[in-house]
Design a protein around this motif. Structure first.
Motif, PDB file in Angstrom:
ATOM      1  N   THR A 170       2.963  11.402 -18.111  1.00  0.00           N
ATOM      2  CA  THR A 170       3.611  12.614 -18.663  1.00  0.00           C
ATOM      3  C   THR A 170       2.698  13.637 -19.291  1.00  0.00           C
ATOM      4  OG1 THR A 170       3.662  11.259 -20.993  1.00  0.00           O
ATOM      5  CG2 THR A 170       6.068  11.594 -19.847  1.00  0.00           C
ATOM      6  N   SER A 171       3.019  14.544 -19.479  1.00  0.00           N
ATOM      7  CA  SER A 171       1.985  15.550 -20.383  1.00  0.00           C
ATOM      8  C   SER A 171       1.494  15.679 -21.707  1.00  0.00           C
ATOM      9  CB  SER A 171       2.802  17.117 -20.045  1.00  0.00           C
ATOM     10  OG  SER A 171       3.935  17.155 -20.471  1.00  0.00           O
ATOM     11  N   HIS A 172       2.382  14.707 -22.439  1.00  0.00           N
ATOM     12  CA  HIS A 172       2.940  14.553 -23.897  1.00  0.00           C
ATOM     13  C   HIS A 172       2.162  13.386 -24.631  1.00  0.00           C
ATOM     14  CE1 HIS A 172       6.920  11.908 -22.521  1.00  0.00           C
ATOM     15  NE2 HIS A 172       6.687  13.064 -22.132  1.00  0.00           N
ATOM     16  N   GLY A 173       2.025  12.469 -22.793  1.00  0.00           N
ATOM     17  CA  GLY A 173       1.743  10.942 -23.252  1.00  0.00           C
ATOM     18  C   GLY A 173       2.718   9.980 -23.777  1.00  0.00           C
ATOM     19  N   HIS A 174       3.191   9.911 -23.653  1.00  0.00           N
ATOM     20  CA  HIS A 174       4.469   9.190 -24.883  1.00  0.00           C
ATOM     21  C   HIS A 174       5.000   8.832 -23.899  1.00  0.00           C
ATOM     22  CE1 HIS A 174       4.705   8.998 -28.529  1.00  0.00           C
ATOM     23  NE2 HIS A 174       3.802  10.263 -28.592  1.00  0.00           N
ATOM     24  N   CYS A 175       5.996   7.304 -23.621  1.00  0.00           N
ATOM     25  CA  CYS A 175       6.341   6.430 -22.598  1.00  0.00           C
ATOM     26  C   CYS A 175       7.916   6.988 -21.934  1.00  0.00           C
ATOM     27  CB  CYS A 175       6.667   4.581 -23.248  1.00  0.00           C
ATOM     28  SG  CYS A 175       5.134   4.114 -23.481  1.00  0.00           S
ATOM     29  N   GLY A 176       8.421   7.952 -22.672  1.00  0.00           N
ATOM     30  CA  GLY A 176       9.634   8.536 -22.232  1.00  0.00           C
ATOM     31  C   GLY A 176       9.593  10.163 -22.256  1.00  0.00           C
ATOM     32  N   GLN A 177      10.739   9.727 -22.078  1.00  0.00           N
ATOM     33  CA  GLN A 177      11.920  11.552 -21.916  1.00  0.00           C
ATOM     34  C   GLN A 177      11.643  12.091 -23.599  1.00  0.00           C
ATOM     35  OE1 GLN A 177      14.433  12.745 -19.647  1.00  0.00           O
ATOM     36  NE2 GLN A 177      15.433  14.405 -20.966  1.00  0.00           N
ATOM     37  N   LEU A 178      11.051  13.580 -24.411  1.00  0.00           N
ATOM     38  CA  LEU A 178      11.449  13.636 -25.600  1.00  0.00           C
ATOM     39  C   LEU A 178      12.518  14.508 -25.923  1.00  0.00           C
ATOM     40  CD1 LEU A 178       7.665  15.199 -26.258  1.00  0.00           C
ATOM     41  CD2 LEU A 178       8.532  12.072 -26.601  1.00  0.00           C
ATOM     42  N   CYS A 179      12.795  14.032 -26.433  1.00  0.00           N
ATOM     43  CA  CYS A 179      14.031  15.355 -28.018  1.00  0.00           C
ATOM     44  C   CYS A 179      13.381  15.598 -28.749  1.00  0.00           C
ATOM     45  CB  CYS A 179      15.415  14.679 -27.858  1.00  0.00           C
ATOM     46  SG  CYS A 179      16.302  15.133 -28.566  1.00  0.00           S
ATOM     47  N   GLY A 180      12.924  17.108 -28.992  1.00  0.00           N
ATOM     48  CA  GLY A 180      11.614  17.600 -29.876  1.00  0.00           C
ATOM     49  C   GLY A 180      10.855  16.928 -29.474  1.00  0.00           C
ATOM     50  N   GLN A 181      10.108  15.233 -30.889  1.00  0.00           N
ATOM     51  CA  GLN A 181       9.371  14.539 -30.815  1.00  0.00           C
ATOM     52  C   GLN A 181      10.066  13.554 -31.034  1.00  0.00           C
ATOM     53  OE1 GLN A 181       6.052  15.764 -33.542  1.00  0.00           O
ATOM     54  NE2 GLN A 181       5.659  17.428 -32.319  1.00  0.00           N
ATOM     55  N   TYR A 182      10.954  12.802 -30.560  1.00  0.00           N
ATOM     56  CA  TYR A 182      11.472  11.745 -30.547  1.00  0.00           C
ATOM     57  C   TYR A 182      11.881  10.990 -29.301  1.00  0.00           C
ATOM     58  CZ  TYR A 182      14.670   7.650 -31.535  1.00  0.00           C
ATOM     59  OH  TYR A 182      15.323   6.352 -31.233  1.00  0.00           O
ATOM     60  N   ALA A 235      -8.653   4.639 -19.493  1.00  0.00           N
ATOM     61  CA  ALA A 235      -8.371   4.211 -17.993  1.00  0.00           C
ATOM     62  C   ALA A 235      -7.659   4.756 -18.111  1.00  0.00           C
ATOM     63  CB  ALA A 235      -8.825   2.543 -17.972  1.00  0.00           C
ATOM     64  N   ALA A 236      -6.145   4.535 -18.138  1.00  0.00           N
ATOM     65  CA  ALA A 236      -5.224   5.315 -18.102  1.00  0.00           C
ATOM     66  C   ALA A 236      -4.851   6.903 -18.156  1.00  0.00           C
ATOM     67  CB  ALA A 236      -3.563   4.487 -18.065  1.00  0.00           C
ATOM     68  N   HIS A 237      -6.234   7.305 -19.214  1.00  0.00           N
ATOM     69  CA  HIS A 237      -5.494   8.816 -19.348  1.00  0.00           C
ATOM     70  C   HIS A 237      -4.355   8.324 -20.298  1.00  0.00           C
ATOM     71  CE1 HIS A 237      -8.755  10.438 -16.435  1.00  0.00           C
ATOM     72  NE2 HIS A 237      -8.942   9.332 -17.290  1.00  0.00           N
ATOM     73  N   SER A 238      -3.670   7.594 -20.802  1.00  0.00           N
ATOM     74  CA  SER A 238      -2.316   7.625 -21.688  1.00  0.00           C
ATOM     75  C   SER A 238      -1.988   8.232 -23.115  1.00  0.00           C
ATOM     76  CB  SER A 238      -1.709   6.493 -21.198  1.00  0.00           C
ATOM     77  OG  SER A 238      -2.870   5.205 -21.887  1.00  0.00           O
ATOM     78  N   THR A 239      -3.671   8.413 -23.710  1.00  0.00           N
ATOM     79  CA  THR A 239      -3.237   8.269 -25.270  1.00  0.00           C
ATOM     80  C   THR A 239      -2.397   9.409 -25.169  1.00  0.00           C
ATOM     81  OG1 THR A 239      -5.685   8.035 -25.708  1.00  0.00           O
ATOM     82  CG2 THR A 239      -4.277   8.457 -27.117  1.00  0.00           C
ATOM     83  N   PRO A 240      -1.210   9.206 -26.643  1.00  0.00           N
ATOM     84  CA  PRO A 240      -0.303  10.400 -26.856  1.00  0.00           C
ATOM     85  C   PRO A 240      -0.713  11.827 -27.317  1.00  0.00           C
ATOM     86  CG  PRO A 240       0.447   8.214 -27.925  1.00  0.00           C
ATOM     87  CD  PRO A 240      -1.020   7.631 -27.442  1.00  0.00           C
ATOM     88  N   GLN A 241      -0.378  12.688 -26.917  1.00  0.00           N
ATOM     89  CA  GLN A 241      -1.170  13.855 -27.828  1.00  0.00           C
ATOM     90  C   GLN A 241      -0.355  14.134 -28.954  1.00  0.00           C
ATOM     91  OE1 GLN A 241      -2.853  15.751 -25.278  1.00  0.00           O
ATOM     92  NE2 GLN A 241      -2.734  13.832 -24.222  1.00  0.00           N
ATOM     93  N   PHE A 242       0.306  13.389 -29.751  1.00  0.00           N
ATOM     94  CA  PHE A 242       0.512  13.521 -30.900  1.00  0.00           C
ATOM     95  C   PHE A 242       1.480  11.961 -31.119  1.00  0.00           C
ATOM     96  CE2 PHE A 242       5.090  14.803 -28.468  1.00  0.00           C
ATOM     97  CZ  PHE A 242       5.424  13.880 -29.660  1.00  0.00           C
ATOM     98  N   GLY A 243       1.611  12.098 -32.579  1.00  0.00           N
ATOM     99  CA  GLY A 243       1.851  10.393 -33.482  1.00  0.00           C
ATOM    100  C   GLY A 243       1.611   9.723 -32.411  1.00  0.00           C
ATOM    101  N   ASP A 244       2.089   8.660 -32.479  1.00  0.00           N
ATOM    102  CA  ASP A 244       2.104   6.671 -31.874  1.00  0.00           C
ATOM    103  C   ASP A 244       3.113   6.301 -31.007  1.00  0.00           C
ATOM    104  OD1 ASP A 244       3.284   5.882 -34.208  1.00  0.00           O
ATOM    105  OD2 ASP A 244       1.401   6.235 -35.364  1.00  0.00           O
ATOM    106  N   ARG A 245       2.802   5.265 -31.245  1.00  0.00           N
ATOM    107  CA  ARG A 245       3.650   4.839 -30.667  1.00  0.00           C
ATOM    108  C   ARG A 245       4.801   3.508 -31.611  1.00  0.00           C
ATOM    109  NH1 ARG A 245      -0.464   4.199 -25.413  1.00  0.00           N
ATOM    110  NH2 ARG A 245       0.961   6.356 -24.491  1.00  0.00           N
ATOM    111  N   ARG A 246       4.937   3.492 -32.639  1.00  0.00           N
ATOM    112  CA  ARG A 246       4.979   2.059 -33.463  1.00  0.00           C
ATOM    113  C   ARG A 246       6.826   2.415 -33.801  1.00  0.00           C
ATOM    114  NH1 ARG A 246       1.145   2.672 -37.964  1.00  0.00           N
ATOM    115  NH2 ARG A 246       0.664   5.088 -37.575  1.00  0.00           N
ATOM    116  N   SER A 247       7.709   3.806 -33.080  1.00  0.00           N
ATOM    117  CA  SER A 247       9.421   3.616 -33.719  1.00  0.00           C
ATOM    118  C   SER A 247       9.606   3.517 -32.394  1.00  0.00           C
ATOM    119  CB  SER A 247       9.556   5.237 -33.684  1.00  0.00           C
ATOM    120  OG  SER A 247       9.207   6.707 -31.624  1.00  0.00           O
ATOM    121  N   TYR A 248       8.784   2.751 -30.774  1.00  0.00           N
ATOM    122  CA  TYR A 248       9.317   1.914 -29.553  1.00  0.00           C
ATOM    123  C   TYR A 248       8.326   0.330 -29.352  1.00  0.00           C
ATOM    124  CZ  TYR A 248       6.638   5.405 -27.495  1.00  0.00           C
ATOM    125  OH  TYR A 248       5.430   6.338 -27.054  1.00  0.00           O
TER     126      TYR A 248
END
Length: 324
Positions: free
Chosen positions: A124-136, A206-219
């Protein structure tokens, strides 16, 4: 005369110690992670993971050959795509490096168990692990995408898929998609207990997967929680997981022990990038005996209850075990 108890009698020699040893470590316990990238003749060392490389498919085949020659039974395939977008569509593109590597490795080494990592963060272009709805991250919309990824990897030849996203209900969604697509024999190794850990830093490099905003603590899970781990295990088991994983491993051996005590499913652990990198850095400075530290660390994971260990140390550890 008072009898003196002497446990040291059972430590008197290597022969005696081996007879009474409670836990063993074997090359058959290991899964080796590889990172595949677009292109040809690419073998570039990952700076934060010394000894690990970004590999084009042709180079990944050479590593797979080494894995097989050492007796390691399995690889887990991660990858960097040629393109990224908002929903990570390259994750299920059959021309992407992961699918191409799975196909090539399975054709050349059919006996090697190939595990596909099912996630979207590196696609993903935003680096999160799923489809976004806003920033969620939208849980249920993401499930549809993860199912596509799993089916594409099964189609390429994966023996097992490993969802690492931590969306609710993803094991059931993937199981249904695999079955409906004719892949009833492709198993699911669920990252059931995946903590929001600082130990993932080198992997994200290594995976170029750092989130572009926030973090992954909501999942991903709160490192403070252990009872929640057992809840996640129960849910994924009910949804059809074949193997349960705890990630990271070293700082969560108490969780591994609790999970082992509550499930009859095989338990995997991921000896993650930060754990690996710390050992490599200390060894490079001459502060530790790398061989002894690595084998002791991996043994601790088995002792805690793990049946299999995903580890970047697998190649070295296999060679060291062969020396014994």
């Amino acid at each position: 005369m008072k009898q003196t108890l002497r446990p040291r009698r059972m430590r008197i020699s290597e022969g005696v110690r081996s007879l009474v040893r409670e836990t063993s470590l074997s090359v058959k316990d290991f899964v080796y992670p590889i990172f595949v990238v677009p292109g040809e003749k690419v073998k570039e060392e990952i700076s934060s993971l010394p000894g690990c490389y970004h590999l084009s498919v042709d180079e990944a085949l050479k590593v797979a050959e080494e894995v097989v020659s050492l007796g390691i039974p399995s690889v887990e395939v991660f990858g960097l795509p040629a393109y990224k977008d908002e929903i990570g569509s390259s994750a299920w593109d059959m021309t992407s490096p992961v699918q191409q590597a799975i196909k090539a490795i399975k054709e050349k080494f059919p006996e090697l168990v190939i595990i596909g990592d099912v996630c979207l963060c590196q696609y993903t272009s935003h680096g999160h692990c799923g489809q976004l709805c806003g920033q969620y991250v939208d849980n249920d919309e993401t499930l549809k995408l993860l199912a596509k990824v799993a089916v594409s990897q099964a189609k390429a030849g994966a023996d097992m898929v490993a969802p690492s996203d931590m969306m609710d209900g993803r094991v059931a969604a993937i199981r249904q998609a695999l079955d409906e697509s004719g892949y009833q024999n492709v198993s699911i190794m669920s990252y059931a207990v995946k903590y929001a850990s600082a130990y993932y830093g080198p992997f994200r490099d290594a995976a170029h997967s750092t989130p572009q905003f926030g973090d992954r603590r909501s999942y991903q899970m709160d490192p403070a929680n252990s009872r929640e781990a057992l809840k996640e295990v129960a849910l994924d088991t009910a949804e059809g997981a074949d193997i349960i994983m705890v990630k990271p491993a070293l700082s969560y051996l108490d969780i591994v022990r609790q999970v082992r005590g509550t499930t009859h499913l095989p338990v995997a652990v991921y000896n993650v990038s930060g754990e690996y990198a710390m050992v490599k850095a200390a060894a490079a400075n001459g502060w530790i005996d790398e061989k002894r530290i690595v084998l002791e660390t991996l043994l601790s994971m088995k002792r805690a209850g793990a049946d299999m260990i995903i580890t970047y140390h697998a190649l070295d550890a296999a060679r060291w075990l062969a020396e014994k």
